[in-house]
Design a protein around this motif. Structure first.
Motif, PDB file in Angstrom:
ATOM      1  N   PRO A 113      13.481   7.770  20.674  1.00 24.41           N
ATOM      2  CA  PRO A 113      12.031   6.649  19.982  1.00 24.41           C
ATOM      3  C   PRO A 113      12.196   7.483  18.885  1.00 24.41           C
ATOM      4  CG  PRO A 113      11.722   6.901  21.836  1.00 24.41           C
ATOM      5  CD  PRO A 113      12.695   7.748  21.822  1.00 24.41           C
ATOM      6  N   TRP A 114      11.753   6.894  17.721  1.00 19.46           N
ATOM      7  CA  TRP A 114      11.206   7.655  16.367  1.00 19.46           C
ATOM      8  C   TRP A 114      10.021   6.666  16.475  1.00 19.46           C
ATOM      9  CZ3 TRP A 114      11.402   4.535  12.023  1.00 19.46           C
ATOM     10  CH2 TRP A 114      11.109   4.805  10.822  1.00 19.46           C
ATOM     11  N   SER A 115       9.083   6.847  15.267  1.00 18.91           N
ATOM     12  CA  SER A 115       8.166   5.920  14.423  1.00 18.91           C
ATOM     13  C   SER A 115       7.134   7.000  13.744  1.00 18.91           C
ATOM     14  CB  SER A 115       7.476   5.306  16.394  1.00 18.91           C
ATOM     15  OG  SER A 115       6.068   4.806  14.976  1.00 18.91           O
ATOM     16  N   ASP A 116       7.132   5.315  12.971  1.00 17.83           N
ATOM     17  CA  ASP A 116       6.338   6.513  11.966  1.00 17.83           C
ATOM     18  C   ASP A 116       4.765   5.696  11.781  1.00 17.83           C
ATOM     19  OD1 ASP A 116       6.511   4.209  10.921  1.00 17.83           O
ATOM     20  OD2 ASP A 116       7.257   3.909   9.134  1.00 17.83           O
ATOM     21  N   GLN A 117       4.766   5.104  13.008  1.00 16.38           N
ATOM     22  CA  GLN A 117       3.312   4.623  13.068  1.00 16.38           C
ATOM     23  C   GLN A 117       2.763   6.087  14.253  1.00 16.38           C
ATOM     24  OE1 GLN A 117       2.131   1.368  12.946  1.00 16.38           O
ATOM     25  NE2 GLN A 117       4.370   1.422  11.219  1.00 16.38           N
ATOM     26  N   ALA A 118       1.999   6.822  13.082  1.00 18.68           N
ATOM     27  CA  ALA A 118       1.865   8.111  13.907  1.00 18.68           C
ATOM     28  C   ALA A 118       0.355   8.967  12.873  1.00 18.68           C
ATOM     29  CB  ALA A 118       3.049   9.075  14.710  1.00 18.68           C
ATOM     30  N   ARG A 119      -0.690   9.546  13.396  1.00 17.74           N
ATOM     31  CA  ARG A 119      -2.138   9.586  12.567  1.00 17.74           C
ATOM     32  C   ARG A 119      -2.190  11.385  13.447  1.00 17.74           C
ATOM     33  NH1 ARG A 119      -3.228   6.978   8.838  1.00 17.74           N
ATOM     34  NH2 ARG A 119      -2.549   4.969   8.604  1.00 17.74           N
ATOM     35  N   VAL A 120      -2.588  11.668  12.256  1.00 18.84           N
ATOM     36  CA  VAL A 120      -2.919  13.181  13.385  1.00 18.84           C
ATOM     37  C   VAL A 120      -4.113  12.458  14.158  1.00 18.84           C
ATOM     38  CG1 VAL A 120      -3.831  15.603  12.705  1.00 18.84           C
ATOM     39  CG2 VAL A 120      -1.919  14.409  11.758  1.00 18.84           C
ATOM     40  N   GLN A 121      -4.948  12.744  15.470  1.00 13.51           N
ATOM     41  CA  GLN A 121      -6.221  12.979  15.922  1.00 13.51           C
ATOM     42  C   GLN A 121      -6.815  14.076  15.877  1.00 13.51           C
ATOM     43  OE1 GLN A 121      -7.574   9.704  15.958  1.00 13.51           O
ATOM     44  NE2 GLN A 121      -6.066   8.440  14.803  1.00 13.51           N
ATOM     45  N   THR A 122      -8.084  14.113  16.232  1.00 14.07           N
ATOM     46  CA  THR A 122      -8.973  15.286  16.201  1.00 14.07           C
ATOM     47  C   THR A 122     -10.320  15.070  17.299  1.00 14.07           C
ATOM     48  OG1 THR A 122      -9.656  17.804  15.942  1.00 14.07           O
ATOM     49  CG2 THR A 122     -10.607  16.169  14.528  1.00 14.07           C
ATOM     50  N   TYR A 123     -11.219  15.729  18.088  1.00 12.72           N
ATOM     51  CA  TYR A 123     -12.574  14.810  17.705  1.00 12.72           C
ATOM     52  C   TYR A 123     -13.531  14.920  16.330  1.00 12.72           C
ATOM     53  CZ  TYR A 123     -10.281  16.761  22.428  1.00 12.72           C
ATOM     54  OH  TYR A 123      -9.801  16.381  23.919  1.00 12.72           O
ATOM     55  N   VAL A 124     -14.516  13.851  16.654  1.00 10.47           N
ATOM     56  CA  VAL A 124     -14.922  13.434  15.513  1.00 10.47           C
ATOM     57  C   VAL A 124     -16.493  13.932  16.251  1.00 10.47           C
ATOM     58  CG1 VAL A 124     -15.912  11.614  13.966  1.00 10.47           C
ATOM     59  CG2 VAL A 124     -13.885  12.140  14.418  1.00 10.47           C
ATOM     60  N   ILE A 125     -17.610  14.759  16.130  1.00 13.64           N
ATOM     61  CA  ILE A 125     -18.540  15.103  16.835  1.00 13.64           C
ATOM     62  C   ILE A 125     -19.751  14.942  15.981  1.00 13.64           C
ATOM     63  CG2 ILE A 125     -20.085  17.300  17.828  1.00 13.64           C
ATOM     64  CD1 ILE A 125     -17.155  18.569  18.458  1.00 13.64           C
TER      65      ILE A 125
END
Length: 382
Positions: free
Chosen positions: A60-72
């Motif tokens: 599977p391939w997708s362009d519905q991807a985003r970078v995530q990290t912790y927001v404090i």
């Protein structure tokens, strides 16, 4: 009859098999270039369509991807007027860097007060120990007095038996014994009371422990007037400046954690059939066109919110959708990077394309390999 008419008559009389075409008039039929290109386009389209159907399950391939990290949220734990702000909007900070400072005056006074309270507690413990020593001495005196009274009374009882002394003198001796015993009981009670009031010795004493706890709390509050960066990251949404009154529990700025980042890709349900934790993934970040990074699936979501119920007392809200096909439900899949080569390029919310490989099918994987690289190059222009 003219010569032209005679030639026509000869042609009519000549058999068809004997008629030959001149070589210079031979017409060679050539292929139509539009038809040839159309065939190629249809073949490529069919190949892509077949790959799309197979890849949906196996790569599977997708362009519905985003970078995530912790927001404090950076929240001060003590209140006070801000005296220094040592960071700026969108500044990168290291662990332990000072973000801002709060006026420490009140908290320094609290430390001094707690230190005085600890000293007073020590003095009280000293006085309590003196009281215990006094009570112990009084008990010794009372016990000694009992022995003395008993010895004196024994002589009186002997004289009473010999009628040398009256019964009244004997009663007085017996009363003196009881009184001395009562003094011993009272002295023991005073000693127990003094010991209870004193408590345990040393730092185990409750008054010392209480005073020490208050001192530690005051020192901790004082240290909290200097707010530090928890780790490597960036500062955003800066909301304070010098003179601002910071309130304990109210966010003053936002910290974006920089050590940990992952990709969240929202895949359709029919993409999930063969997915497994640990599957290899190739990632194309929009921030770095032309470069492919590697990662692995770390988790596969198994639940999304589809509730259509309303508050108690009202009716459920049912969404009505029209169309030939219903919308595909998407589930979040988390992907972690294999290494730290993307540090400095992982912006929270940044877009990405991902290509997932669930097996060893060389044909499907080769097409996926080529497709993610084409998308990575195309990201130069959008």
């Amino acid at each position: 009859m003219s010569e032209r008419e005679l030639n026509k008559e000869k042609v009519k009389e000549t058999p068809a098999a004997q008629i030959t075409k001149p070589e210079v008039n031979v017409l060679v039929e050539t292929a139509d270039p539009v038809r040839r290109i159309t065939k190629y386009v249809l073949a490529i389209t069919a190949l892509i369509f077949i790959w799309y159907i197979i890849a949906d399950r196996h790569a599977p391939w997708s362009d519905q991807a985003r970078v995530q990290t912790y927001v404090i949220p950076i929240v001060p734990q003590v209140s006070g007027r801000v005296t220094e702000v040592l960071v700026k909007q969108d500044q990168i900070v290291s662990p332990g860097d000072v973000l801002f400072k709060i006026d420490p005056s009140d908290y320094q006074l609290a430390v001094e007060d707690a230190e005085a309270a600890l000293e007073l507690a020590g003095q009280e413990i000293g006085a309590g120990m003196a009281t215990v020593v006094t009570a112990q001495a009084q008990l010794v005196v009372a016990e000694t007095n009992v022995e003395h009274v008993r010895a004196q009374s024994a002589r009186v009882f002997e004289m009473e038996e010999k009628n040398v002394l009256s019964h009244s003198d004997g009663d007085k001796a017996r009363a003196a014994i009881k009184a001395s015993k009562a003094e011993v009981i009272s002295a023991k009670a005073n000693l127990d009371k003094a010991k209870q009031s004193l408590g345990k010795a040393g730092n185990a004493n409750p008054r010392i422990r209480s005073a020490l706890a208050k001192l530690k709390k005051a020192q901790l509050d004082l240290s909290r007037t200097v707010v530090l960066a928890p780790s490597l990251g960036g500062i955003t949404n800066l909301q304070i400046d010098i003179g601002f009154y910071a309130k304990a529990g109210a966010a003053a700025m936002t910290f974006i954690e920089g050590n940990t980042a992952w990709i969240q890709v929202n895949l359709r349900e029919n993409n999930l059939a063969n997915l497994a934790i640990g599957n290899s993934v190739e990632i194309a970040l929009d921030v770095d066109p032309g470069t492919i990074y590697r990662g692995k699936i770390s988790s596969i979501g198994f639940a999304v919110d589809t509730a259509s119920t309303s508050a108690v007392g009202s009716l459920a809200n049912v969404e009505s959708k029209s169309g030939w096909l219903r919308d595909a439900q998407r589930f979040p899949v988390m992907i972690t990077f294999d290494d730290d080569s993307t540090k400095g390029k992982r912006r929270l919310g940044g877009q990405a394309d991902v290509q997932i490989y669930t097996g060893d099918n060389w044909f499907v994987n080769s097409l996926g390999w080529a497709w993610i690289r084409v998308l990575s190059i195309l990201s130069y222009v959008y």
